[in-house]
Design a protein around this motif. Structure first.
Motif, PDB file in Angstrom:
ATOM      1  N   VAL A  63     -55.857 -21.868  -5.886  1.00  0.00           N
ATOM      2  CA  VAL A  63     -54.504 -21.326  -6.101  1.00  0.00           C
ATOM      3  C   VAL A  63     -54.517 -19.806  -6.202  1.00  0.00           C
ATOM      4  CG1 VAL A  63     -53.599 -23.448  -7.126  1.00  0.00           C
ATOM      5  CG2 VAL A  63     -54.555 -21.676  -8.612  1.00  0.00           C
ATOM      6  N   ASN A  64     -55.650 -19.211  -5.831  1.00  0.00           N
ATOM      7  CA  ASN A  64     -55.796 -17.754  -5.804  1.00  0.00           C
ATOM      8  C   ASN A  64     -55.489 -17.121  -7.167  1.00  0.00           C
ATOM      9  OD1 ASN A  64     -56.525 -15.421  -4.454  1.00  0.00           O
ATOM     10  ND2 ASN A  64     -54.401 -14.938  -3.925  1.00  0.00           N
ATOM     11  N   ARG A  65     -56.080 -17.692  -8.203  1.00  0.00           N
ATOM     12  CA  ARG A  65     -55.916 -17.189  -9.575  1.00  0.00           C
ATOM     13  C   ARG A  65     -57.273 -16.891 -10.174  1.00  0.00           C
ATOM     14  NH1 ARG A  65     -50.798 -17.287 -12.181  1.00  0.00           N
ATOM     15  NH2 ARG A  65     -49.350 -17.720 -10.502  1.00  0.00           N
ATOM     16  N   ASN A  66     -57.254 -16.115 -11.224  1.00  0.00           N
ATOM     17  CA  ASN A  66     -58.454 -15.803 -11.981  1.00  0.00           C
ATOM     18  C   ASN A  66     -58.914 -17.074 -12.699  1.00  0.00           C
ATOM     19  OD1 ASN A  66     -60.003 -15.041 -14.378  1.00  0.00           O
ATOM     20  ND2 ASN A  66     -59.528 -12.951 -13.758  1.00  0.00           N
ATOM     21  N   ALA A  67     -60.209 -17.369 -12.635  1.00  0.00           N
ATOM     22  CA  ALA A  67     -60.741 -18.580 -13.258  1.00  0.00           C
ATOM     23  C   ALA A  67     -60.454 -18.625 -14.749  1.00  0.00           C
ATOM     24  CB  ALA A  67     -62.244 -18.701 -13.001  1.00  0.00           C
ATOM     25  N   SER A  68     -60.514 -17.485 -15.426  1.00  0.00           N
ATOM     26  CA  SER A  68     -60.272 -17.486 -16.874  1.00  0.00           C
ATOM     27  C   SER A  68     -58.830 -17.846 -17.200  1.00  0.00           C
ATOM     28  CB  SER A  68     -60.647 -16.147 -17.498  1.00  0.00           C
ATOM     29  OG  SER A  68     -59.823 -15.122 -16.999  1.00  0.00           O
ATOM     30  N   SER A  69     -57.877 -17.475 -16.356  1.00  0.00           N
ATOM     31  CA  SER A  69     -56.476 -17.823 -16.636  1.00  0.00           C
ATOM     32  C   SER A  69     -56.244 -19.322 -16.482  1.00  0.00           C
ATOM     33  CB  SER A  69     -55.520 -17.035 -15.750  1.00  0.00           C
ATOM     34  OG  SER A  69     -55.643 -17.414 -14.403  1.00  0.00           O
ATOM     35  N   VAL A  70     -56.879 -19.940 -15.504  1.00  0.00           N
ATOM     36  CA  VAL A  70     -56.751 -21.397 -15.336  1.00  0.00           C
ATOM     37  C   VAL A  70     -57.474 -22.114 -16.462  1.00  0.00           C
ATOM     38  CG1 VAL A  70     -57.351 -23.349 -13.841  1.00  0.00           C
ATOM     39  CG2 VAL A  70     -56.367 -21.270 -12.861  1.00  0.00           C
ATOM     40  N   ARG A  71     -58.627 -21.628 -16.847  1.00  0.00           N
ATOM     41  CA  ARG A  71     -59.370 -22.216 -17.963  1.00  0.00           C
ATOM     42  C   ARG A  71     -58.529 -22.159 -19.242  1.00  0.00           C
ATOM     43  NH1 ARG A  71     -63.786 -20.234 -16.570  1.00  0.00           N
ATOM     44  NH2 ARG A  71     -63.535 -18.198 -17.540  1.00  0.00           N
ATOM     45  N   ARG A  72     -57.901 -21.010 -19.480  1.00  0.00           N
ATOM     46  CA  ARG A  72     -57.045 -20.838 -20.659  1.00  0.00           C
ATOM     47  C   ARG A  72     -55.859 -21.807 -20.625  1.00  0.00           C
ATOM     48  NH1 ARG A  72     -57.734 -15.632 -20.394  1.00  0.00           N
ATOM     49  NH2 ARG A  72     -55.961 -15.303 -19.036  1.00  0.00           N
ATOM     50  N   LEU A  73     -55.293 -22.000 -19.454  1.00  0.00           N
ATOM     51  CA  LEU A  73     -54.157 -22.906 -19.292  1.00  0.00           C
ATOM     52  C   LEU A  73     -54.501 -24.309 -19.791  1.00  0.00           C
ATOM     53  CD1 LEU A  73     -51.297 -23.400 -18.007  1.00  0.00           C
ATOM     54  CD2 LEU A  73     -52.535 -24.097 -15.962  1.00  0.00           C
ATOM     55  N   ALA A  76     -55.869 -23.791 -24.031  1.00  0.00           N
ATOM     56  CA  ALA A  76     -55.075 -23.175 -25.099  1.00  0.00           C
ATOM     57  C   ALA A  76     -54.187 -24.215 -25.765  1.00  0.00           C
ATOM     58  CB  ALA A  76     -54.231 -22.036 -24.533  1.00  0.00           C
ATOM     59  N   GLY A  77     -53.870 -23.982 -27.017  1.00  0.00           N
ATOM     60  CA  GLY A  77     -53.025 -24.905 -27.773  1.00  0.00           C
ATOM     61  C   GLY A  77     -51.629 -25.040 -27.204  1.00  0.00           C
ATOM     62  N   GLN A  78     -50.939 -23.944 -27.071  1.00  0.00           N
ATOM     63  CA  GLN A  78     -49.592 -23.964 -26.495  1.00  0.00           C
ATOM     64  C   GLN A  78     -49.510 -22.882 -25.433  1.00  0.00           C
ATOM     65  OE1 GLN A  78     -46.601 -23.539 -29.476  1.00  0.00           O
ATOM     66  NE2 GLN A  78     -46.823 -25.619 -30.184  1.00  0.00           N
ATOM     67  N   VAL A  79     -49.201 -23.300 -24.234  1.00  0.00           N
ATOM     68  CA  VAL A  79     -49.077 -22.360 -23.124  1.00  0.00           C
ATOM     69  C   VAL A  79     -47.674 -22.456 -22.555  1.00  0.00           C
ATOM     70  CG1 VAL A  79     -51.521 -22.337 -22.522  1.00  0.00           C
ATOM     71  CG2 VAL A  79     -50.034 -24.048 -21.520  1.00  0.00           C
ATOM     72  N   ARG A  80     -47.242 -21.401 -21.925  1.00  0.00           N
ATOM     73  CA  ARG A  80     -45.930 -21.361 -21.295  1.00  0.00           C
ATOM     74  C   ARG A  80     -46.088 -20.879 -19.855  1.00  0.00           C
ATOM     75  NH1 ARG A  80     -41.173 -21.587 -24.912  1.00  0.00           N
ATOM     76  NH2 ARG A  80     -40.293 -20.931 -22.957  1.00  0.00           N
ATOM     77  N   PRO A  81     -46.708 -21.700 -19.004  1.00  0.00           N
ATOM     78  CA  PRO A  81     -46.939 -21.266 -17.628  1.00  0.00           C
ATOM     79  C   PRO A  81     -45.640 -21.210 -16.831  1.00  0.00           C
ATOM     80  CG  PRO A  81     -47.517 -23.560 -17.866  1.00  0.00           C
ATOM     81  CD  PRO A  81     -47.161 -23.063 -19.240  1.00  0.00           C
ATOM     82  N   GLU A  82     -45.632 -20.373 -15.830  1.00  0.00           N
ATOM     83  CA  GLU A  82     -44.494 -20.275 -14.922  1.00  0.00           C
ATOM     84  C   GLU A  82     -44.514 -21.492 -13.986  1.00  0.00           C
ATOM     85  OE1 GLU A  82     -42.095 -17.913 -14.881  1.00  0.00           O
ATOM     86  OE2 GLU A  82     -43.011 -17.053 -16.676  1.00  0.00           O
ATOM     87  N   LEU A  83     -43.327 -21.951 -13.610  1.00  0.00           N
ATOM     88  CA  LEU A  83     -43.214 -23.125 -12.744  1.00  0.00           C
ATOM     89  C   LEU A  83     -43.957 -22.959 -11.422  1.00  0.00           C
ATOM     90  CD1 LEU A  83     -42.143 -25.961 -12.435  1.00  0.00           C
ATOM     91  CD2 LEU A  83     -40.003 -24.979 -11.557  1.00  0.00           C
ATOM     92  N   PRO A  84     -43.905 -21.801 -10.755  1.00  0.00           N
ATOM     93  CA  PRO A  84     -44.663 -21.678  -9.497  1.00  0.00           C
ATOM     94  C   PRO A  84     -46.162 -21.941  -9.673  1.00  0.00           C
ATOM     95  CG  PRO A  84     -43.063 -19.922  -9.640  1.00  0.00           C
ATOM     96  CD  PRO A  84     -43.057 -20.619 -10.978  1.00  0.00           C
ATOM     97  N   LEU A  85     -46.736 -21.563 -10.795  1.00  0.00           N
ATOM     98  CA  LEU A  85     -48.158 -21.848 -11.033  1.00  0.00           C
ATOM     99  C   LEU A  85     -48.374 -23.350 -11.180  1.00  0.00           C
ATOM    100  CD1 LEU A  85     -51.089 -21.197 -11.594  1.00  0.00           C
ATOM    101  CD2 LEU A  85     -50.453 -20.740 -13.985  1.00  0.00           C
ATOM    102  N   ILE A  86     -47.515 -24.011 -11.921  1.00  0.00           N
ATOM    103  CA  ILE A  86     -47.640 -25.459 -12.106  1.00  0.00           C
ATOM    104  C   ILE A  86     -47.520 -26.175 -10.759  1.00  0.00           C
ATOM    105  CG2 ILE A  86     -46.569 -27.501 -13.162  1.00  0.00           C
ATOM    106  CD1 ILE A  86     -48.071 -25.674 -15.103  1.00  0.00           C
ATOM    107  N   VAL A  87     -46.567 -25.755  -9.944  1.00  0.00           N
ATOM    108  CA  VAL A  87     -46.385 -26.356  -8.617  1.00  0.00           C
ATOM    109  C   VAL A  87     -47.612 -26.102  -7.748  1.00  0.00           C
ATOM    110  CG1 VAL A  87     -45.002 -26.273  -6.499  1.00  0.00           C
ATOM    111  CG2 VAL A  87     -43.872 -26.288  -8.730  1.00  0.00           C
ATOM    112  N   ALA A  88     -48.160 -24.892  -7.802  1.00  0.00           N
ATOM    113  CA  ALA A  88     -49.352 -24.562  -7.003  1.00  0.00           C
ATOM    114  C   ALA A  88     -50.545 -25.395  -7.448  1.00  0.00           C
ATOM    115  CB  ALA A  88     -49.672 -23.068  -7.114  1.00  0.00           C
ATOM    116  N   LEU A  89     -50.723 -25.565  -8.748  1.00  0.00           N
ATOM    117  CA  LEU A  89     -51.831 -26.385  -9.253  1.00  0.00           C
ATOM    118  C   LEU A  89     -51.665 -27.837  -8.806  1.00  0.00           C
ATOM    119  CD1 LEU A  89     -52.125 -24.947 -12.861  1.00  0.00           C
ATOM    120  CD2 LEU A  89     -53.775 -24.640 -11.002  1.00  0.00           C
ATOM    121  N   ALA A  90     -50.456 -28.361  -8.938  1.00  0.00           N
ATOM    122  CA  ALA A  90     -50.208 -29.745  -8.509  1.00  0.00           C
ATOM    123  C   ALA A  90     -50.502 -29.894  -7.023  1.00  0.00           C
ATOM    124  CB  ALA A  90     -48.764 -30.141  -8.828  1.00  0.00           C
TER     125      ALA A  90
END
Length: 123
Positions: A63-73, A76-90
Motif C-alpha cells: 500500500v506504499n506506506r511506511n512499515a512502522s505506520s502499518v505496524r502501529r495501526l 496501537a490501542g486506539q487508532v483513527r485511520p483515514e478511510l482511504p488507508l483502510i480501503v487500500a489495506l483491504a
C-alpha cells in the motif's frame, strides 16, 4: 495506588452525571460506536493478514506506506485511520469493506448504518 482508585471513582461519578444529559449521552454513544467499529475493522484486517501469511512490512509495501505506520495501526490501542488507508489495506488483502444497515430495533435509536467490516473477495 489508592489515589488512582479514588481518581477513578471521581471520574466514574462525573461520567455518570454527564450521561444524564441526553445530548452528551448521544455524543458519547456515537463516539463509542465509532471506536468499536474502527477497532473491529482493524482486527478483521489484521486477522486476514495473518491468515494470508502476509507480514506487516509486506502489507505496508503493497500500500506504499511506511512499515512502522502499518505496524502501529495493528498494535496501537486506539487508532483513527483515514478511510482511504483502510480501503487500500483491504484491497491489498483481496478484501472489500461493506456498510450494512443495523437491524430495525437498533436503527430507531441510532441513525447511522453499521459497518460490517471486511469480507474477503473470491479469488
Amino acid at each position: 495506588m489508592i489515589s488512582q482508585m479514588l481518581d477513578m471513582g471521581v471520574h466514574e461519578r462525573r461520567h455518570g452525571r454527564r450521561m444524564q444529559d441526553p445530548e452528551y449521552r448521544t455524543a458519547y454513544e456515537r463516539a463509542a460506536r465509532e471506536v468499536a467499529q474502527t477497532d473491529a475493522v482493524i482486527r478483521q484486517l489484521d486477522s486476514l493478514r495473518i491468515d494470508l501469511g502476509i507480514s506487516k512490512a509486506e502489507l505496508a509495501r503493497r500500500v506504499n506506506r511506511n512499515a512502522s505506520s502499518v505496524r502501529r495501526l495493528f498494535t496501537a490501542g486506539q487508532v483513527r485511520p483515514e478511510l482511504p488507508l483502510i480501503v487500500a489495506l483491504a484491497d491489498a488483502l483481496g478484501a472489500e469493506l461493506r456498510v450494512v444497515p443495523r437491524p430495525a430495533e437498533a436503527h430507531q435509536t441510532a441513525h447511522e448504518p453499521a459497518v460490517s467490516g471486511v469480507s474477503q473477495l473470491p479469488g
